[in-house]
Design an enzyme around this catalytic site. Structure first.
Site, PDB file in Angstrom:
ATOM      1  N   HIS A 188       0.841  -1.206   0.000  1.00 51.25           N
ATOM      2  CA  HIS A 188       0.000   0.000   0.000  1.00 51.25           C
ATOM      3  C   HIS A 188       0.874   1.253   0.000  1.00 51.25           C
ATOM      4  CE1 HIS A 188      -3.160  -2.538   2.287  1.00 51.25           C
ATOM      5  NE2 HIS A 188      -3.637  -2.353   1.060  1.00 51.25           N
TER       6      HIS A 188
ATOM      7  N   LYS B 278     -18.548  -5.568   7.919  1.00 43.17           N
ATOM      8  CA  LYS B 278     -17.323  -6.333   8.154  1.00 43.17           C
ATOM      9  C   LYS B 278     -16.672  -5.890   9.457  1.00 43.17           C
ATOM     10  CE  LYS B 278     -15.128  -7.943   4.016  1.00 43.17           C
ATOM     11  NZ  LYS B 278     -14.010  -7.711   3.114  1.00 43.17           N
TER      12      LYS B 278
ATOM     13  N   ARG C 237      -1.691  -6.028  -8.693  1.00 45.50           N
ATOM     14  CA  ARG C 237      -0.716  -7.068  -8.375  1.00 45.50           C
ATOM     15  C   ARG C 237      -0.631  -8.116  -9.470  1.00 45.50           C
ATOM     16  NH1 ARG C 237      -3.466  -8.192  -2.688  1.00 45.50           N
ATOM     17  NH2 ARG C 237      -5.157  -8.145  -4.167  1.00 45.50           N
TER      18      ARG C 237
ATOM     19  N   SER D 129      -3.476  -7.420   2.730  1.00 48.10           N
ATOM     20  CA  SER D 129      -3.730  -7.275   4.160  1.00 48.10           C
ATOM     21  C   SER D 129      -4.236  -8.578   4.760  1.00 48.10           C
ATOM     22  CB  SER D 129      -4.760  -6.167   4.410  1.00 48.10           C
ATOM     23  OG  SER D 129      -4.250  -4.916   4.052  1.00 48.10           O
TER      24      SER D 129
END
Length: 169
Positions: free
Chosen positions: A27, A51, A100, A137
């Site tokens: 990040h 969440k 990614r 993460s």
């Protein structure tokens, strides 16, 4: 002075959105690179009430502020709702997203097209540094929860917060 020379140029603004639970070196790589391209980079921490994160939104904001303060042009705040509304409210014309892998591209392209269609906001894709191409993460939390070494994946401040939260001090 009069004429065009006396007019101030508008600030070039972009947003780097995410949940950042927790912020990783991947990040920070994207945020750092965006901070070199834009006058102001807003880091938008997503609030998802459905969440339960490892860190609260306020804790994530605090960790991000501390780990990005060296850049000098990064502003960190929370957002709830549509990212394009966040952008409209702050006159931000660009979203910066790290990619990614090809699997990221499929999803992010759809989001970019939707965001542009809703508001005209552009999305710029930045290829992730190969060092962080596997990093997320979720992966950091899982490895840390099992006692694995994530010291090379997160800043020292985040490593300390992870150890404290997971009871590994």
């Amino acid at each position: 002075m009069t004429g065009p020379e006396s007019e101030e140029l508008p600030l070039r603004r972009a947003v780097c959105p995410g949940s950042f639970d927790p912020v990783t070196n991947g990040h920070l790589d994207i945020i750092a690179r965006a901070s070199k391209l834009y006058d102001v980079v807003h880091v938008a921490v997503m609030i998802n009430k459905s969440k339960q994160g490892l860190f609260t939104v306020d804790e994530r904001i605090d960790l991000l502020r501390q780990t990005t303060e060296e850049y000098g042009n990064v502003q960190v705040e929370a957002f709830h709702g549509l990212l394009v509304d966040f952008c409209k409210q702050r006159d931000i014309p660009a979203i910066v997203k790290g990619l990614r892998a090809v699997s990221d591209f499929d999803y992010e392209l759809q989001m970019a097209q939707m965001n542009n269609g809703l508001s005209g906001v552009e999305t710029l894709f930045v290829p992730t540094n190969p060092t962080y191409s596997f990093l997320s993460s979720s992966l950091v939390k899982e490895v840390a929860a099992w006692g694995g070494d994530v010291s090379h994946l997160v800043p020292p401040l985040v490593l300390e917060a992870l150890a404290e939260r997971l009871g590994r001090k």
